[in-house]
Design an enzyme around this catalytic site. Structure first.
Site, PDB file in Angstrom:
ATOM      1  N   GLY A  23       0.827  -1.207   0.000  1.00 11.82           N
ATOM      2  CA  GLY A  23       0.000   0.000   0.000  1.00 11.82           C
ATOM      3  C   GLY A  23       0.855   1.247   0.000  1.00 11.82           C
ATOM      4  O   GLY A  23       2.073   1.170  -0.170  1.00 11.82           O
ATOM      5  N   ASN A  24       0.204   2.395   0.167  1.00  8.00           N
ATOM      6  CA  ASN A  24       0.965   3.636   0.273  1.00  8.00           C
ATOM      7  C   ASN A  24       0.310   4.526   1.318  1.00  8.00           C
ATOM      8  O   ASN A  24      -0.729   4.180   1.879  1.00  8.00           O
ATOM      9  CB  ASN A  24       1.075   4.324  -1.092  1.00  8.00           C
ATOM     10  CG  ASN A  24      -0.281   4.678  -1.665  1.00  8.00           C
ATOM     11  OD1 ASN A  24      -1.023   5.463  -1.091  1.00  8.00           O
ATOM     12  ND2 ASN A  24      -0.636   4.065  -2.791  1.00  8.00           N
ATOM     13  N   ARG A  25       0.925   5.670   1.580  1.00  5.68           N
ATOM     14  CA  ARG A  25       0.510   6.480   2.727  1.00  5.68           C
ATOM     15  C   ARG A  25      -0.520   7.544   2.379  1.00  5.68           C
ATOM     16  O   ARG A  25      -0.760   8.458   3.165  1.00  5.68           O
ATOM     17  CB  ARG A  25       1.736   7.100   3.377  1.00  5.68           C
ATOM     18  CG  ARG A  25       2.532   6.044   4.125  1.00  5.68           C
ATOM     19  CD  ARG A  25       3.934   6.489   4.441  1.00  5.68           C
ATOM     20  NE  ARG A  25       3.967   7.644   5.306  1.00  5.68           N
ATOM     21  CZ  ARG A  25       5.073   8.230   5.705  1.00  5.68           C
ATOM     22  NH1 ARG A  25       6.244   7.747   5.307  1.00  5.68           N
ATOM     23  NH2 ARG A  25       5.025   9.271   6.488  1.00  5.68           N
ATOM     24  N   SER A  26      -1.148   7.432   1.228  1.00  4.63           N
ATOM     25  CA  SER A  26      -2.169   8.429   0.879  1.00  4.63           C
ATOM     26  C   SER A  26      -3.335   8.340   1.867  1.00  4.63           C
ATOM     27  O   SER A  26      -3.841   7.259   2.153  1.00  4.63           O
ATOM     28  CB  SER A  26      -2.688   8.172  -0.532  1.00  4.63           C
ATOM     29  OG  SER A  26      -3.815   8.972  -0.775  1.00  4.63           O
TER      30      SER A  26
END
Ligand code: CTP
Length: 424
Positions: free
Chosen positions: A216-219
């Site tokens: 995933g990513n930190r958005s």
């Protein structure tokens, strides 16, 4: 303002009486035009007492006054609430069998329709097509709310509350919107996106490794959600394609929420809908890579002798570039109704160039109409409530916004969208 309030034959007609009251209390002059069927739910005396004027449903009474032409021509705003599937169909096809449908054909002012019906009728292909036709012609069709319907069933199809309708209608007309406590559309801006359909992607995609793990990513999705809210405030019908986000999505009649998880699901959701929209804003943080294979069961540690330190190697493959794909499709078959496309980029300045230089290069590479460049770095932007963005448009000077809250940034981006549409 001179308002024509059309009321059609649904159980929600009683809510239109409350809407009428809100309009008159806000100082507007309202003529109520019910259909025959509407009068079966709420009778003429109610409409006449609340509006202070006579009501008629057909074009045969009061002939010398030519109401079937005059009412539409003189109106500053026409609101139909509730709008039945039957009315939407008649309006989409230009039928003019009664006074209300005549008004709709003669009106040149903003027109707002608030459908209310059973979920099956709302989701029927015929209704979807009629709504799309009306929106294409500039009618603001408010999304119905979800909840309890006439019988025991629930689902999308409820008429939104009168306060929400008042705000949405006044916003579509570009009118000053009075403060109405407890409503979801506070501080509504002039309806410069009324009749436009805006698709916003938001949040971070998750690329599954196995049934329990993902990349995933930190958005946080805050900027995309702020954009969806802001576009609805300005009168647009919004589709919010939302991946993983950290805050609740708007519960707003003008925002349709489509949930996705991975980049490929987001691609499917966007490509299926892009043709129905006037504006696409790609605010989502889409993973550029995904695991090459998806394990069908949980990947386990090896416990054999000498395997204590072993770990699997994850092979990644490229995800499709969705933004590049929709820009290429538009370039391959340009049409007057092709959408305005806005991209996002996250940049840090480095020895090879500044944030602005990297942004300009990406704008040229992506081929979109504008690029919103976020300055990122230690603790900057991701999940924060304030951000600084550089708005880039080919042939135009850069506009820097911020540090500002995401709502302010969202409105600045929509001002840019407005300019791109105006220059088209
Ligand atoms: N985007 C997309 N599909 C992807 C990756 C990104 O549509 N597979 C969109 C994003 O929604 C965003 C823009 O493209 O609007 C970001 O472009 P990208 O080239 O990924 O920029 P960065 O994230 O800044 O990454 P890089 O600098 O590595 O190119």
């Amino acid at each position: 303002m001179r308002v024509v309030l059309g009321v059609t034959g649904g159980i929600a007609a009683y809510k239109a009486a409350l809407l009428l009251r809100l309009f008159t209390e806000a100082g507007h002059e309202v003529t109520v035009v019910p259909t025959e069927a509407a009068l079966r739910f709420v009778g003429a005396p109610t409409w006449e007492a609340l509006s202070g004027g006579r009501v008629q449903t057909d074009v045969w009474s009061n002939i010398t006054d030519v109401p079937h032409v005059r009412l539409g021509q003189e109106a500053d705003l026409v609101v139909v609430a509730p709008a039945t599937a039957d009315l939407l169909a008649k309006a989409a096809h230009g039928l003019a069998g009664d006074l209300l449908t005549n008004v709709l054909l003669t009106a040149r002012c903003p027109v707002v329709m608030a459908p209310a019906m059973h979920t099956e009728m709302w989701e029927h292909a015929a209704t979807r097509a009629n709504v799309a036709t009306l929106r294409e012609r500039g009618v603001t069709v408010v999304e119905p709310a979800s909840g309890r319907l006439t019988g025991a069933d629930t689902g999308p199809g409820r008429l939104p509350e009168p306060e929400v309708l008042l705000e949405a209608a006044l916003a579509a007309a570009g009118a000053v919107v009075p403060e109405v406590p407890g409503t979801s559309l506070e501080g509504v801006r002039p309806g410069d996106l009324a009749g436009r359909r805006v698709l916003v992607t938001a949040g971070g995609t998750r690329e599954a490794l196995d049934p329990v793990r993902y990349l995933g990513n930190r958005s946080s999705g805050k900027q995309g959600i702020a954009l969806a809210r802001a576009a609805a405030e300005r009168g647009a019908a919004v589709t919010l394609v939302v991946a993983h986000v950290e805050i609740p999505v708007p519960e707003d009649p003008s925002v349709e929420v489509v949930r996705v998880e991975s980049a490929r699901q987001l691609q499917d959701a966007v490509t299926a809908r892009v043709g129905e929209h006037d504006v696409v804003v790609m605010a989502a943080a889409v993973a550029d890579f995904r695991p090459a294979t998806l394990a069908t069961s949980k990947i386990k540690k090896a416990h054999g002798a000498g395997e204590e330190d072993s770990a699997p190697t994850i092979e990644l493959v490229r995800n499709p570039d969705i933004l590049a794909g929709i820009v290429a499709d538009r370039a391959a078959s340009p049409r007057p109704e092709s959408p305005v496309i806005i991209g996002f980029a996250a940049e840090t300045g480095d020895e090879s160039g500044s944030v602005l230089e990297h942004g300009r290069a990406k704008l040229a590479r992506k081929g979109c109409d504008a690029l919103v460049v976020n300055e990122v770095g230690e603790g900057v932007t991701f999940g924060q409530d304030e951000s600084t963005v550089h708005l880039l448009r080919p042939g135009h000077p850069e506009v820097v916004v911020g540090p500002a809250d995401k709502g302010t940034v969202a409105h600045a981006i929509l001002d840019l969208v407005h300019d791109v549409i105006a220059d088209a």
